[in-house]
Design a protein around this motif. Structure first.
Motif, short mmCIF file in Angstrom:
data_model
loop_
_atom_site.label_atom_id
_atom_site.label_comp_id
_atom_site.label_asym_id
_atom_site.label_seq_id
_atom_site.Cartn_x
_atom_site.Cartn_y
_atom_site.Cartn_z
N PRO A 135 0.80 -1.22 0.00
CA PRO A 135 0.00 0.00 0.00
C PRO A 135 0.84 1.27 0.00
O PRO A 135 0.36 2.33 -0.41
CB PRO A 135 -0.82 -0.11 1.29
N VAL A 136 2.08 1.17 0.45
CA VAL A 136 2.97 2.34 0.39
C VAL A 136 4.18 1.96 -0.44
O VAL A 136 4.87 0.98 -0.14
CB VAL A 136 3.44 2.76 1.81
N LYS A 137 4.41 2.73 -1.51
CA LYS A 137 5.58 2.49 -2.37
C LYS A 137 6.34 3.80 -2.52
O LYS A 137 5.80 4.77 -3.06
CB LYS A 137 5.13 2.02 -3.75
N ILE A 138 7.55 3.76 -2.03
CA ILE A 138 8.39 4.95 -2.10
C ILE A 138 9.53 4.65 -3.07
O ILE A 138 10.14 3.57 -3.01
CB ILE A 138 9.03 5.26 -0.71
N TYR A 139 9.85 5.60 -3.93
CA TYR A 139 11.02 5.45 -4.80
C TYR A 139 11.90 6.67 -4.56
O TYR A 139 11.50 7.80 -4.79
CB TYR A 139 10.59 5.36 -6.27
N LEU A 140 13.09 6.41 -4.02
CA LEU A 140 14.00 7.50 -3.69
C LEU A 140 14.98 7.73 -4.84
O LEU A 140 15.53 6.76 -5.39
CB LEU A 140 14.79 7.18 -2.41
N THR A 141 15.19 8.97 -5.18
CA THR A 141 16.20 9.32 -6.19
C THR A 141 17.08 10.44 -5.62
O THR A 141 16.74 11.04 -4.59
CB THR A 141 15.60 9.86 -7.50
N ALA A 142 18.17 10.71 -6.28
CA ALA A 142 19.00 11.88 -5.97
C ALA A 142 19.92 12.10 -7.15
O ALA A 142 20.21 11.15 -7.89
CB ALA A 142 19.80 11.66 -4.69
N ARG A 143 20.37 13.32 -7.30
CA ARG A 143 21.29 13.61 -8.40
C ARG A 143 22.56 12.78 -8.24
O ARG A 143 23.00 12.54 -7.10
CB ARG A 143 21.65 15.11 -8.40
N ASP A 194 12.70 12.98 -4.57
CA ASP A 194 14.07 13.38 -4.89
C ASP A 194 14.70 13.88 -3.60
O ASP A 194 14.29 14.91 -3.06
CB ASP A 194 14.06 14.47 -5.96
N THR A 195 15.69 13.12 -3.11
CA THR A 195 16.26 13.44 -1.79
C THR A 195 17.48 14.36 -1.90
O THR A 195 18.11 14.64 -0.88
CB THR A 195 16.68 12.14 -1.07
N SER A 196 17.80 14.82 -3.13
CA SER A 196 19.04 15.59 -3.33
C SER A 196 19.20 16.74 -2.34
O SER A 196 20.28 16.96 -1.82
CB SER A 196 19.07 16.18 -4.74
N SER A 199 17.33 16.63 3.99
CA SER A 199 18.09 15.91 5.02
C SER A 199 17.40 14.57 5.25
O SER A 199 16.24 14.38 4.82
CB SER A 199 18.10 16.72 6.32
N ILE A 200 18.09 13.67 5.92
CA ILE A 200 17.49 12.37 6.24
C ILE A 200 16.19 12.58 7.04
O ILE A 200 15.16 11.96 6.74
CB ILE A 200 18.47 11.50 7.07
N ASP A 201 16.25 13.50 8.00
CA ASP A 201 15.05 13.76 8.83
C ASP A 201 13.87 14.18 7.94
O ASP A 201 12.73 13.75 8.16
CB ASP A 201 15.32 14.90 9.83
N GLU A 202 14.16 15.02 6.95
CA GLU A 202 13.08 15.49 6.07
C GLU A 202 12.52 14.34 5.23
O GLU A 202 11.30 14.22 5.07
CB GLU A 202 13.58 16.63 5.16
N VAL A 203 13.40 13.49 4.72
CA VAL A 203 12.92 12.36 3.90
C VAL A 203 12.06 11.43 4.78
O VAL A 203 10.96 11.02 4.38
CB VAL A 203 14.10 11.55 3.29
N VAL A 204 12.56 11.15 5.98
CA VAL A 204 11.81 10.26 6.88
C VAL A 204 10.43 10.86 7.17
O VAL A 204 9.42 10.15 7.16
CB VAL A 204 12.61 10.02 8.20
N ARG A 205 10.39 12.17 7.38
CA ARG A 205 9.11 12.82 7.68
C ARG A 205 8.13 12.67 6.50
O ARG A 205 6.96 12.33 6.70
CB ARG A 205 9.34 14.31 8.00
N VAL A 206 8.63 12.88 5.29
CA VAL A 206 7.76 12.74 4.11
C VAL A 206 7.22 11.31 4.02
O VAL A 206 6.02 11.08 3.78
CB VAL A 206 8.52 13.11 2.81
N VAL A 207 8.12 10.34 4.23
CA VAL A 207 7.69 8.94 4.12
C VAL A 207 6.64 8.63 5.21
O VAL A 207 5.60 8.02 4.92
CB VAL A 207 8.89 7.97 4.24
N LEU A 208 6.89 9.10 6.42
CA LEU A 208 5.94 8.81 7.51
C LEU A 208 4.58 9.46 7.24
O LEU A 208 3.54 8.89 7.57
CB LEU A 208 6.50 9.26 8.86
#
Ligand code: DC
Length: 224
Positions: A135-143, A194-196, A199-208
């Protein structure tokens, strides 16, 4: 429920998946380690990496277990041994073989089943192939340059230059995304982050937040 976290190397998948798993109280499966274990078995047994049938036979002759982030082969802890350059390259090479993938995917699915059917599962093909109903699919990218810079901070990067790390990541991206069997790509219904510049904290927050929204939606629709 399964939370799928896919993406190429150096985007921070493991760190994010670990943090998300802790926050939601689910186990975390790093599927890269299962292909790394397959690569290590092939290397140690002298099996040609381009021979899918032989690699499959080699991995079927051993017992691969993953217990709380520790990987064992026939009861011997190989967690550290999986992080060498040689194994990194071998894991990507053996991962192109469809029969090898089927065997490894079966291992991943039974791991999740054994852990109650819910987990944060990170990899390359989790949302597309291994758990297409997640039900949750995350795809992380970065430059590319950001990914190389992140990798150069990892212990396993040793004293390689950032340019060399970038070249190795690009080569592995090419192998992983151009293979016929379950190539690296976002699922059609994945949320791409796009995690470019995050911060890790910000990415974790978006995913949560995405996990929470999904949980609310499932509650509202009565799905399990
Ligand atoms: O995530 P990692 O760097 O530990 O993965 C090592 C290799 O394993 C990667 O280059 C390709 C393969 N892999 C895969 O094909 N499918 C996955 N779900 C996870 C990893």
């Amino acid at each position: 429920m399964v939370i799928a976290v896919d993406g190429p190397g150096g985007v921070g998948k493991s760190t994010v998946a670990n943090r998300v798993a802790e926050a939601v109280g689910l186990p975390h499966l790093d599927t890269g380690s299962t292909y790394r274990a397959a690569g290590l078995v092939a290397l140690r047994s002298g099996t040609p990496l381009d021979d899918g049938t032989a690699v499959l036979a080699a991995i079927e002759s051993v017992d691969i277990q993953i217990v709380e982030g520790t990987v064992t082969i026939d009861g011997v802890d190989v967690t550290q041994a999986l992080r060498t350059d040689e194994v990194t390259k071998a894991s990507s090479a053996v991962a192109i073989h469809p029969d090898v993938r089927s065997r490894i995917v079966a291992l991943q699915r039974s791991w999740v089943e054994d852990h109650g059917g819910s987990a944060v599962v990170e990899g390359r093909d989790i949302g597309t192939v291994v758990f297409p109903d997640a039900p949750v699919k995350i795809y992380l990218t970065a430059r590319p340059e950001v990914r190389a810079a992140r990798r150069s901070g990892d212990a396993e990067a040793g004293n390689k230059s950032t340019e060399q790390i970038a070249a190795e990541l690009a080569a592995r991206d090419h192998t992983d995304s151009s293979r016929k069997a379950s190539p690296l790509r976002p699922a059609d219904d994945a949320d791409i982050i796009d995690t470019s510049d995050l911060s890790i904290d910000e990415v974790v927050r978006v995913v949560l937040e995405l996990v929470e929204v999904t949980g609310d939606r499932r509650q509202a629709t009565g799905s399990s």
